[in-house]
Write an enzyme that holds these catalytic residues in place. Sequence first.
Site, PDB file in Angstrom:
ATOM      1  N   HIS B  43       0.827  -1.205   0.000  1.00  0.00           N
ATOM      2  CA  HIS B  43       0.000   0.000   0.000  1.00  0.00           C
ATOM      3  C   HIS B  43       0.864   1.260   0.000  1.00  0.00           C
ATOM      4  O   HIS B  43       0.551   2.235  -0.674  1.00  0.00           O
ATOM      5  CB  HIS B  43      -0.896  -0.021   1.243  1.00  0.00           C
ATOM      6  CG  HIS B  43      -1.992   0.983   1.208  1.00  0.00           C
ATOM      7  ND1 HIS B  43      -3.131   0.817   0.453  1.00  0.00           N
ATOM      8  CD2 HIS B  43      -2.133   2.170   1.825  1.00  0.00           C
ATOM      9  CE1 HIS B  43      -3.924   1.848   0.612  1.00  0.00           C
ATOM     10  NE2 HIS B  43      -3.343   2.706   1.437  1.00  0.00           N
ATOM     11  N   TYR B  46       4.189   0.527  -3.096  1.00  0.00           N
ATOM     12  CA  TYR B  46       3.873   0.183  -4.491  1.00  0.00           C
ATOM     13  C   TYR B  46       4.908  -0.783  -5.069  1.00  0.00           C
ATOM     14  O   TYR B  46       5.335  -0.659  -6.214  1.00  0.00           O
ATOM     15  CB  TYR B  46       3.820   1.455  -5.365  1.00  0.00           C
ATOM     16  CG  TYR B  46       2.645   2.352  -5.086  1.00  0.00           C
ATOM     17  CD1 TYR B  46       2.580   3.084  -3.910  1.00  0.00           C
ATOM     18  CD2 TYR B  46       1.599   2.480  -5.996  1.00  0.00           C
ATOM     19  CE1 TYR B  46       1.490   3.915  -3.638  1.00  0.00           C
ATOM     20  CE2 TYR B  46       0.509   3.311  -5.726  1.00  0.00           C
ATOM     21  CZ  TYR B  46       0.466   4.013  -4.549  1.00  0.00           C
ATOM     22  OH  TYR B  46      -0.603   4.836  -4.284  1.00  0.00           O
ATOM     23  N   HIS B  89     -10.666   2.721  -1.361  1.00  0.00           N
ATOM     24  CA  HIS B  89     -10.814   2.281   0.031  1.00  0.00           C
ATOM     25  C   HIS B  89     -11.602   0.982   0.010  1.00  0.00           C
ATOM     26  O   HIS B  89     -12.651   0.849   0.643  1.00  0.00           O
ATOM     27  CB  HIS B  89     -11.503   3.362   0.883  1.00  0.00           C
ATOM     28  CG  HIS B  89     -10.764   3.628   2.161  1.00  0.00           C
ATOM     29  ND1 HIS B  89     -11.364   4.022   3.317  1.00  0.00           N
ATOM     30  CD2 HIS B  89      -9.447   3.540   2.465  1.00  0.00           C
ATOM     31  CE1 HIS B  89     -10.459   4.171   4.271  1.00  0.00           C
ATOM     32  NE2 HIS B  89      -9.281   3.884   3.778  1.00  0.00           N
ATOM     33  N   GLN B 235     -10.893   2.495  10.160  1.00  0.00           N
ATOM     34  CA  GLN B 235     -10.979   3.732  10.906  1.00  0.00           C
ATOM     35  C   GLN B 235     -12.410   4.252  10.939  1.00  0.00           C
ATOM     36  O   GLN B 235     -13.230   3.894  10.114  1.00  0.00           O
ATOM     37  CB  GLN B 235     -10.084   4.811  10.283  1.00  0.00           C
ATOM     38  CG  GLN B 235      -8.730   4.319   9.850  1.00  0.00           C
ATOM     39  CD  GLN B 235      -8.730   3.754   8.443  1.00  0.00           C
ATOM     40  OE1 GLN B 235      -9.743   3.331   7.926  1.00  0.00           O
ATOM     41  NE2 GLN B 235      -7.567   3.743   7.828  1.00  0.00           N
TER      42      GLN B 235
END
Lengths: 222, 727
Positions: B43, B46, B89, B235
């Site tokens: 993440h 890359y 996301h 989150q």
Amino acid sequence: MRFGVIRFPGSCDETDAVLACERVPGCSATLLWHGDADLHGVDAVVVPGGFSYGDYLRVGAIARFSPVMESVIAFSEEGGLVLGICNGFQVLCEAGLLPGALLPNEGLRFLCRQVDVEVVRSSMPFTADCFPGERLSIPVKHTTGRYYAPPAELESLHAHGQIVLKYAAGHNPNGSLDDVAGVTNQAGNVLGLMPHPEHAVDPLTGSRDGLKLFLSMAHAHG
Amino acid sequence: MRTVDRALALGLTEAEFALVCAKLDREPNEVELAVFSLMWSEHCAYKHSKKLLRQLPSEGPRLAMGPGENAGAVTVGDGYVLAFKVESHNHPSAVEPFQGAATGVGGILRDIFAIGARPIAILDSLRFGDPESVRTRYLLDHAVGGIGHYGNSIGVPTIGGEVYFEGPYEQNCLVNAMALGLARADGLIRSAASGVGNALILFGAATGRDGIGGASVLASAELGEEDAAKRPTVQVGDPFAEKKLLECSLELLDRGLLVALQDLGAAGLSSSSAEMASKGEVGLDIDVSRVPLREAGMEPWEIMVSESQERMLCVTDPETVAAVLAVCEKWEVHGTVIGSVTEERVLRVLDGDAMVGEMPVEALVDDCPLYDLTPSPPTSALYPAPPCVLGADVTDPREILLALLASPNIASRRPLFEQYDCIVQSRTVRRPEQADAAVLAMPGGGAIAVSIDGSGRRVACDPYTGTVEAVLECTANLACCGAEPLGLTNCLNFGNPEKPHIAWQLTESIRGLADACRALEVPVVGGNVSLYNESGGGPIYPTPVVGMVGELPDAARAGRSGFAVAGDLVGFAGPFRPSLPGSELAKLRGEELPSSLPPLDIAALRAAQRAIFEAVRAGALASAHDVAEGGFLVALAECCLAGGVGAVLDLGATDDLERTLFGESPGSGFVVSGSPDALAAVGELVDLDVFGTIGGDVLDVTSGRARVVVSLDDLRGAHSALAPLFP
């Protein structure tokens, strides 16, 4: 004429309201910070849309305790023009300046839609530029906009001509009682409405019909 | 537990762990291991895509900020620049769709204001499984709710987007969010920390245990059945906190108080501080004991990797610290000096007086190994044929048209987009379903058009051509509004790149993206990669989502998609060569995916699209709409629906009626309307057939001996098929 537009933390449409006021010839607008009790000599107050204080606890419930709201209440008691839009309407109901309450939409979802609103009463400072029965194309966007007042109070509102704006037949987006879209206090100097007239001031972005409310206020001020 | 085992549990490989030890000259301690495992995650680093992404063109005369910063930007005239970026996301949304989608929006908005631009718009790109399934209904309802909750509450309009429903997304849905921001050209700020002795200030929400390890645990691994247990790594968003953070950040910039600004996203304080130090070629000292905490007893490593939302990091001169803290106070966001800029390029983590971590910045940011993929085309079909919902015996074009209009990929998105505020900030000239792209007025009287697109099923058929199609579909949408493309952002959603056939999809798709952008002379200003989108059911369709921004000189002449004026002529323009394999009709019929798509002549399509946008911006056309999913007849129906008026058309005889009416070739065919003179003028620039007239309340299409007559009411009824999903 100078409009004052209140800015709470979490207000979203305050800049749009300023732009709308400034479209009225001869008018200017200024932002009023929620923490400052001084209205800085403005001639009319707009309580704008958005999510004041995140609308946590209950919509409008925290904003009414802002220092600036004490001054807005005093200003209205002296006959000053106060326009509450969407969250502003909710805040004015919480502050006791307007009758009734706004409940969650019938569909329980946020709804953004262009609707037709009918002018029920035009003999007042907010709608003098309209004719009775005139249809205005104005957007709504809210989750908590279903107008409610107990039956006796609702009857009294009708009797005293305090229901100024109604959703046109088939346009009630939220299940408001009697299609109520906007109400005033008894004195007629405080108006709250769920539709956003500040988002209907330019054909480029949809419609110009909402500007009539701001023009009416300016004409009432003289 | 040995350190190496802990490293493996955190997602590092043995070789990567050995390299960390070599860089440090010792084994990492707890804090260092936590930081490295995140900084070296897919993440953040890359590591499987970086080499491929180097092919993408990122130069152009209008480029104001290219890849590498929080967002890219292009100039839009009158001294303004437009920042934009799309980001995924996906995994958080598959685990907890409301908060996953909400914080996806929150994260991309922070990227925009982190470079000093005021966010002015959001678009979203969603992929789900079968809309009839209980899981999809849950994911869709909550993801849409989450996007609306965040965007509406923060006062940024959600002006457009797209959604596709396909089986391979059933377990692994995709939630990509794009944001745009507007800034004065001289008002942009970078994230490079500089000035030894300058103060590092953290402001925004307090730091808690939410989202710990999100980047490595959720975003860089496949989804499994035990994912409910991963909910604590998602989150929780608070748009009110971000609204204050946004206004505070822009006021700080406006007053000229900042040297550098950076948002805290994946990997929290670790990644944001390391990036700032790396870009500025400096070091940073961070004292975690000064970080305002949401809960007591947090360990230093937890503070360093927490992904608590709504936080920013800035660098300021010691002389202006008090002024910065005063602005933070005004907006009621915690502002706390947590460290300082140092000369030696080392990230030092202190807990009061104790040193708890010491890592070379270069090792964190630049030394993560980059991997070559081992691409290999699949030898058999990767994806099962979609379920058959329309029998091959149904050949009546009217019946097929209504089935397509009611199909989940084509039916009206009104029940979704009405949950988004699309008008706040008073710039929205074209709202959803008014035009092929969203249009926003710009300060000088011009406008920008924005589109986001990417059909995974087409890319699954042919990763190279499918990706070229996604780009051309976007530019076609812009053209119908009168806009010429300025720049592109992308989010590459793929499966596990360590598998050769997924590596092949990714390699081919990026090659297609690079070729299309080069041929169109559109720079890629930034993007995002989301890999490991797989679950027990297999990989998702390879899904490069393309977001594109274009400009038009006069907002008042922005194009519309709906037929506008009764009596106007209807024309069909463009080098349209439709085919049925891989189309929506083929999907409804349950046909296997083809193993290739017809190649596109990008130069010819570019010329046709130019003719369209020139005609629209000149005010010659009353409407323009590109032929996309469902083909020509569906496009005609959409023009009638958007305009609320019918049309009578005669196509002439055709040798293959089904291919003519329902075949697809994205970005190459346009239904336009206007006066006879206007259409004649457009016909000088591009192949154009005039074949009918607007009017009445039915769509009436004749071709040879075939005739389709459908009332507007019947079209509307079919098109509103998604409404029951949101009772």
